[in-house]
Motif scaffolding. Structure first.
Motif, PDB file in Angstrom:
ATOM      1  N   HIS B 255       0.823  -1.200   0.000  1.00 39.22           N
ATOM      2  CA  HIS B 255       0.000   0.000   0.000  1.00 39.22           C
ATOM      3  C   HIS B 255       0.867   1.264   0.000  1.00 39.22           C
ATOM      4  CE1 HIS B 255      -3.478   2.486   0.685  1.00 39.22           C
ATOM      5  NE2 HIS B 255      -2.938   2.997   1.784  1.00 39.22           N
ATOM      6  N   VAL B 256       1.808   1.325   0.936  1.00 37.83           N
ATOM      7  CA  VAL B 256       2.646   2.529   1.043  1.00 37.83           C
ATOM      8  C   VAL B 256       3.536   2.653  -0.188  1.00 37.83           C
ATOM      9  CG1 VAL B 256       4.443   3.677   2.402  1.00 37.83           C
ATOM     10  CG2 VAL B 256       2.557   2.513   3.560  1.00 37.83           C
ATOM     11  N   TYR B 257       4.033   1.512  -0.675  1.00 37.78           N
ATOM     12  CA  TYR B 257       4.874   1.542  -1.872  1.00 37.78           C
ATOM     13  C   TYR B 257       4.116   2.167  -3.035  1.00 37.78           C
ATOM     14  CZ  TYR B 257       7.845  -0.003  -5.685  1.00 37.78           C
ATOM     15  OH  TYR B 257       8.646  -0.015  -6.792  1.00 37.78           O
ATOM     16  N   GLU B 258       2.853   1.719  -3.199  1.00 35.86           N
ATOM     17  CA  GLU B 258       2.036   2.268  -4.293  1.00 35.86           C
ATOM     18  C   GLU B 258       1.799   3.765  -4.118  1.00 35.86           C
ATOM     19  OE1 GLU B 258      -0.701  -0.426  -6.806  1.00 35.86           O
ATOM     20  OE2 GLU B 258      -1.522  -0.302  -4.785  1.00 35.86           O
ATOM     21  N   LEU B 259       1.575   4.166  -2.881  1.00 32.27           N
ATOM     22  CA  LEU B 259       1.357   5.592  -2.611  1.00 32.27           C
ATOM     23  C   LEU B 259       2.594   6.408  -2.977  1.00 32.27           C
ATOM     24  CD1 LEU B 259      -0.498   5.600   0.833  1.00 32.27           C
ATOM     25  CD2 LEU B 259      -1.388   6.489  -1.325  1.00 32.27           C
ATOM     26  N   VAL B 260       3.768   5.903  -2.578  1.00 34.11           N
ATOM     27  CA  VAL B 260       4.998   6.648  -2.853  1.00 34.11           C
ATOM     28  C   VAL B 260       5.261   6.703  -4.357  1.00 34.11           C
ATOM     29  CG1 VAL B 260       7.507   6.680  -2.517  1.00 34.11           C
ATOM     30  CG2 VAL B 260       6.001   6.182  -0.591  1.00 34.11           C
ATOM     31  N   GLN B 261       4.994   5.580  -5.034  1.00 32.99           N
ATOM     32  CA  GLN B 261       5.156   5.581  -6.500  1.00 32.99           C
ATOM     33  C   GLN B 261       4.222   6.608  -7.145  1.00 32.99           C
ATOM     34  OE1 GLN B 261       7.469   4.056  -8.325  1.00 32.99           O
ATOM     35  NE2 GLN B 261       8.301   3.369  -6.378  1.00 32.99           N
ATOM     36  N   ALA B 262       2.979   6.627  -6.642  1.00 34.75           N
ATOM     37  CA  ALA B 262       2.009   7.589  -7.176  1.00 34.75           C
ATOM     38  C   ALA B 262       2.464   9.013  -6.880  1.00 34.75           C
ATOM     39  CB  ALA B 262       0.626   7.322  -6.578  1.00 34.75           C
ATOM     40  N   ALA B 263       3.033   9.207  -5.687  1.00 25.88           N
ATOM     41  CA  ALA B 263       3.526  10.535  -5.327  1.00 25.88           C
ATOM     42  C   ALA B 263       4.626  10.974  -6.278  1.00 25.88           C
ATOM     43  CB  ALA B 263       4.037  10.525  -3.887  1.00 25.88           C
ATOM     44  N   LYS B 264       5.469  10.027  -6.670  1.00 26.58           N
ATOM     45  CA  LYS B 264       6.538  10.352  -7.625  1.00 26.58           C
ATOM     46  C   LYS B 264       5.961  10.800  -8.956  1.00 26.58           C
ATOM     47  CE  LYS B 264      10.144   7.206  -6.040  1.00 26.58           C
ATOM     48  NZ  LYS B 264      10.780   5.923  -6.364  1.00 26.58           N
ATOM     49  N   ARG B 265       4.797  10.213  -9.319  1.00 26.65           N
ATOM     50  CA  ARG B 265       4.170  10.599 -10.597  1.00 26.65           C
ATOM     51  C   ARG B 265       3.379  11.888 -10.452  1.00 26.65           C
ATOM     52  NH1 ARG B 265       2.718   5.048 -10.525  1.00 26.65           N
ATOM     53  NH2 ARG B 265       0.594   5.664  -9.966  1.00 26.65           N
ATOM     54  N   GLY B 266       3.296  12.391  -9.210  1.00 23.09           N
ATOM     55  CA  GLY B 266       2.652  13.687  -9.034  1.00 23.09           C
ATOM     56  C   GLY B 266       1.284  13.630  -8.391  1.00 23.09           C
ATOM     57  N   ALA B 267       0.910  12.464  -7.848  1.00 19.08           N
ATOM     58  CA  ALA B 267      -0.391  12.359  -7.177  1.00 19.08           C
ATOM     59  C   ALA B 267      -0.409  13.267  -5.952  1.00 19.08           C
ATOM     60  CB  ALA B 267      -0.644  10.916  -6.759  1.00 19.08           C
ATOM     61  N   ARG B 268      -1.551  13.940  -5.730  1.00 23.09           N
ATOM     62  CA  ARG B 268      -1.640  14.865  -4.605  1.00 23.09           C
ATOM     63  C   ARG B 268      -2.755  14.484  -3.636  1.00 23.09           C
ATOM     64  NH1 ARG B 268       1.822  18.311  -4.713  1.00 23.09           N
ATOM     65  NH2 ARG B 268       0.764  19.756  -3.311  1.00 23.09           N
TER      66      ARG B 268
END
Lengths: 265, 277
Positions: B255-268
């Motif tokens: 879960h956290v890994y996916e969140l961090v990956q999404a954050a790298k793509r610019g998810a806010r």
């Protein structure tokens, strides 16, 4: 395949150093004897040594040596204290640092000997005259080094001190001063040499008491070997000063990467 | 003037509308857009995010080392403007945070002296904490005579001996080797449960955040907002082998890994993140 590394016979540094000095003395003996230069103006080593031995037996050399060392020590102490105090103050207060920077850059290159007329007007041919030159020349060495040292305080160490709410005095004592110390010691070493040079210069040119004045007297009375003997004494004084400063450095900076050498970790 | 914020009294550290814009040379850079969260007394909270997520900026604002542009940080209800009493920081760069001219014991003792503790109490705290971090016999050494992991232990002991209410740790194990890191993680857990201190632990290591934390705050990329406040239900007793092998650990890690990956793509926000697991 690489060649096996053969252990090479290492000549100890002091042997090389001694060999260098002996060669120099031998050349100095040979040059006037061969007639390359006039022996009246550059007597051979043996004559200088004889003159030195004679002077060492007399009392006036030792008195002069004491006077020179006194001027040197007082001048160096004034420069050191003033340089450290002002260096820490200017270094820690950005406004003061910016306000003084251009003045320092203007005053620093003024040659100390250019102040001789001022010194003579103020103090005549007393020790204070030479002291003025000594302090003026050596103060900048200390000040600039301490300024650089204070500016070199590690930001992480500084954050550490701030986060533990260190008071200003504690920060100066336990963080700023130890950081600046290696710089201050370098400044001390530079200042010690410069102070000695200016001490002898002042004595020679103004005629304040000390080795420099003896050199001047020897020159005027045509005692050339004695003059060189006194120059040798001044030179040996310089060597002693440098050795002393280095010994102090390795004691005070035991923790510094340049002194502590390799460690297991 | 900031208006007084009415807080739950159990809140030890409160962050409200925190915003930080660096205005140095050139364009102003907004490091933190808007962050709000609360940490209760005695919690161990980890902060993760992609690199450049303003983690260190956040920690420096929490520590009072960096003034916020807007919003506020409150320690036990008191606004933090300068480094407050009752807070200690462990920095990543142990080699620069410890003073090389002082011995290990002197490094630990110096903040206690500054705090005004009597000598007997200082000696006691120095001995206790250095023993607690396994360095009871290195007190007379200098930091540079120790390995990196040992130096960071000294920094942890120094912070623990200070007896702070809140312990801030800024990627403290980023520069130590992987095996040492496991030991140090367990050390932090044991100090935390023994001292009852509130810990904020900033890291870029997702596994480390989940293994250590009771909560993991996942940050977005710059300018930073809070993506999700993840509760970690792994219990109080954790072990490097067993905890890391549990299904819950794996679920949280994914879960956290996916969140961090999404954050790298610019998810806010979490809805931006389009999680697949």
């Amino acid at each position: 395949m690489s060649r096996p590394i053969r252990p090479r016979a290492q000549v100890p540094a002091w042997v090389l150093g001694a060999a260098g000095i002996l060669t120099f003395l031998a050349v100095l003996e040979a040059v006037p004897r061969s007639g390359l230069v006039d022996a009246r103006f550059l007597p051979p080593t043996s004559q200088i040594t004889a003159a030195l031995a004679e002077r060492l037996r007399g009392g006036d050399l030792w008195v002069a040596l004491g006077q020179t060392l006194t001027t040197w020590v007082i001048g160096l102490a004034i420069s050191l204290v003033a340089g450290v105090v002002l260096g820490v103050l200017f270094g820690m207060v950005p406004v003061l640092r910016r306000a003084t920077a251009s003045t320092i850059e203007f005053l620093r290159p003024v040659p100390s000997v250019a102040l001789i007329p001022v010194a003579v007007l103020l103090y005549g041919t007393t020790m204070q005259s030479t002291l003025l030159l000594v302090v003026y020349a050596s103060f900048w060495q200390v000040l600039l080094q301490v300024l650089a040292g204070v500016g070199d305080v590690d930001p992480v160490a500084n954050d550490t001190a701030r986060s533990f709410r260190f008071s200003l005095m504690t920060r100066v004592r336990t963080l700023v001063w130890p950081t600046a110390l290696p710089y201050a010691v370098t400044g001390l070493r530079l200042a010690a040499s410069v102070a000695l040079i200016l001490t002898v210069t002042g004595e020679l040119l103004i005629g304040t008491p000390g080795i420099g004045r003896l050199i001047g007297v020897a020159r005027e009375s045509g005692a050339v070997p004695a003059m060189y003997a006194l120059v040798v004494v001044a030179g040996m004084l310089g060597v002693a000063v440098n050795l002393l400063a280095r010994a102090f450095e390795s004691r005070a900076l035991f923790w510094h990467p340049s002194v502590r050498g390799e460690v297991a970790a | 003037m900031t208006s007084p914020v009415v807080e739950n009294p159990s809140v030890m550290l409160g962050v409200h509308g925190l915003n930080k814009v660096y205005t140095g040379r050139g364009e102003p850079v907004e490091a933190i857009a808007d962050l709000s969260f609360e940490i209760s007394a005695g919690e161990l909270v980890c902060v993760v995010g992609p690199s450049g997520a303003g983690k260190t900026t956040l920690l420096r604002c929490l520590a009072g080392l960096l003034p916020a542009t807007a919003g506020d940080v409150r320690l036990a209800g008191q606004a933090v403007s300068d480094p407050p009493t009752g807070m200690a920081v462990v920095f990543q760069e142990y080699g620069r945070s410890l003073f090389p001219w002082l011995t290990v014991a002197q490094n630990v003792e110096l903040p206690l002296r500054e705090k005004g503790l009597p000598k007997a109490r200082r000696k006691e705290l120095v001995r206790e904490t250095l023993e607690a971090v396994g360095l009871g016999d290195a007190t007379a050494s200098y930091p540079w005579q120790l390995s990196g992991g040992m130096q960071q232990r000294v920094a942890i002991a120094r912070a623990a001996a200070y007896e702070p209410q809140v312990l801030l740790m800024d990627e403290p194990f980023a520069a130590v080797d992987a095996q040492t890191r496991f030991d140090l993680e367990d050390l932090v857990r044991s100090l935390w449960s023994r001292l009852g201190v509130t810990v904020v632990f900033v890291t870029h290591d997702i596994d480390e955040a989940i293994y250590l934390g009771e909560r993991v705050l996942v940050l977005s990329g710059r300018p930073t907002v809070l993506l999700e406040d993840v509760r970690v239900g792994l219990g109080d007793d954790r072990s490097q082998l067993e905890t890391r092998a549990t299904p819950e650990f794996t679920r949280l890690r994914t879960h956290v890994y996916e969140l961090v990956q999404a954050a790298k793509r610019g998810a806010r926000s979490v809805t931006d993140a389009h999680l697949t697991h």
